[in-house]
Design a protein around this motif. Structure first.
Motif, mmCIF file in Angstrom:
data_model
loop_
_atom_site.group_PDB
_atom_site.id
_atom_site.type_symbol
_atom_site.label_atom_id
_atom_site.label_comp_id
_atom_site.label_asym_id
_atom_site.label_seq_id
_atom_site.Cartn_x
_atom_site.Cartn_y
_atom_site.Cartn_z
ATOM 1 N N GLU A 270 1.404 -0.872 0.036
ATOM 2 C CA GLU A 270 -0.059 -0.282 -0.060
ATOM 3 C C GLU A 270 1.155 1.258 -0.286
ATOM 4 N N LYS A 273 1.928 1.884 -3.338
ATOM 5 C CA LYS A 273 0.840 2.518 -4.056
ATOM 6 C C LYS A 273 1.387 3.942 -3.878
ATOM 7 N N LYS A 274 0.716 4.744 -2.842
ATOM 8 C CA LYS A 274 1.232 5.941 -2.633
ATOM 9 C C LYS A 274 2.601 6.545 -2.957
ATOM 10 N N LYS A 277 1.565 6.945 -6.767
ATOM 11 C CA LYS A 277 0.840 7.461 -7.056
ATOM 12 C C LYS A 277 0.991 9.120 -6.690
ATOM 13 N N LYS A 321 -0.700 -3.118 -7.528
ATOM 14 C CA LYS A 321 -0.791 -1.988 -6.987
ATOM 15 C C LYS A 321 -0.307 -0.677 -7.420
ATOM 16 N N ALA A 325 -2.337 2.860 -8.698
ATOM 17 C CA ALA A 325 -2.001 4.240 -8.361
ATOM 18 C C ALA A 325 -1.702 5.488 -9.978
ATOM 19 N N GLU A 328 -5.496 5.996 -10.200
ATOM 20 C CA GLU A 328 -6.316 7.599 -9.527
ATOM 21 C C GLU A 328 -5.485 8.532 -9.621
#
Length: 333
Positions: A270, A273-274, A277, A321, A325, A328
């Motif tokens: 996660e 992913k951040k 992004k 993931k 990203a 989004e």
């Protein structure tokens, strides 16, 4: 043919760790014969270093003056006083059947010999300059110093290239690995892949990493170079199981002496992913130079020439993931 020869020289000047399976120039077939040098000696009577060039990244355009300045260092306890020669010649490479990683070096149709008298004190040095004004053909050129009984050493190589007409575009056709902004700009390459590690957004060096990346991305943008970010290993040891990289095991459960698996722990997915992004939001086109992202380029089962050894199940988890990203980030732009 001219474009091919221009890019051949980049391997000579800027061989990088991006492609460890490629052979270094000194290992090319015919290198010692063409250059007239000896590789791997324990001691050389002298060294040569390029200390100044009249063109960025040693890439010269037709309107440029070709001027190079060298420092020659005497490694002996005796004076070197000799009428030396500087050989400048055009070279290229050709492929060897059934071996995609090992080229053969060849000498082409230009060679110039410049006489120069060198007087170097014991363990001292001297600077000397070389100028060339009769080069007409595009391609790669080598500069070799011949000091007679003291041997021959490569001084540098350079490229003689057409001047590119660069315009900003999202999807350029010509692409390459990252070999320095100056070089890419001089030969007109506007699309590259750029490998970066996963740096946890919670780590102490994350902001420093971001600032350095921001500077580099601006440099790419200012030079009309688009980028595919290629996400690789996790930077921090604690991001990996047992706090270390893992080689494969043999049938008896013993470590094999192979490349390491560099994949981080699943609980960090996660955060990965951040990480992706935020980079897409900050550097994605048209705000920044990034036009694509990818996970490491060789997701093989087992040992890979790239060093990635995770299985496809783990690879797909991480890839998912990364894709989430990107989707989004697109919704926010």
């Amino acid at each position: 043919m001219k474009k091919i020869l221009v890019l051949m020289a980049l391997s000579f000047m800027l061989v990088s760790t991006l492609a460890a399976q490629m052979k270094d120039p000194q290992d090319w077939v015919g290198y010692e014969e063409i250059m007239g040098v000896k590789n791997g000696l324990r001691f050389y009577d002298f060294d040569v270093n390029l200390i100044e060039s009249s063109a960025p990244a040693n890439v010269f355009w037709p309107e440029d003056d070709i001027r190079l300045k060298f420092q020659l260092i005497n490694n002996t306890s005796q004076s070197i006083d000799i009428d030396a020669k500087v050989h400048i010649f055009r070279y290229g490479t050709k492929g060897i059947p059934n071996d995609i990683w090992l080229p053969q070096m060849i000498k082409l149709d230009y060679e110039k010999v410049i006489p120069v008298h060198l007087s170097i004190s014991p363990n001292g040095y001297v600077n000397t300059s070389v100028s060339v004004d009769d080069i007409k053909d595009f391609g790669g050129y080598a500069v070799v110093f011949d000091l007679g009984k003291y041997g021959r050493r490569l001084g540098t190589s350079f490229v003689y290239s057409m001047k590119p007409s660069l315009v900003k575009m999202q999807y350029p056709k010509q692409s390459l690995d990252y070999l320095g902004v100056d070089f890419l700009n001089r030969v007109g390459v506007q699309s590259i892949r750029y490998g970066i590690p996963f740096v946890s957004t919670n780590s102490s060096d994350y902001q420093g990493f971001r600032q350095e990346l921001k500077r580099l991305m601006k440099d790419f943008m200012d030079n009309n170079i688009t980028v595919m970010l290629m996400f690789g290993e996790g930077r921090m040891a604690q991001s990996m199981p047992l706090g270390t990289t893992r080689p494969h095991l043999d049938e008896n459960g013993k470590f094999l002496h192979t490349k390491q698996d560099l994949v981080w722990l699943p609980e960090l997915d996660e955060d990965f992913k951040k990480f992706v992004k935020e980079l897409c939001l900050d550097f994605g086109w048209p705000k920044g130079p990034v036009t694509a992202v990818c996970l490491w380029n060789e997701p093989w089962e087992g040992t890979s020439i790239s060093g990635w050894q995770a299985d496809m199940i783990r690879y797909k988890e991480i890839y998912t993931k990364m894709a989430e990203a990107v989707l989004e980030a697109r919704k926010k732009t």
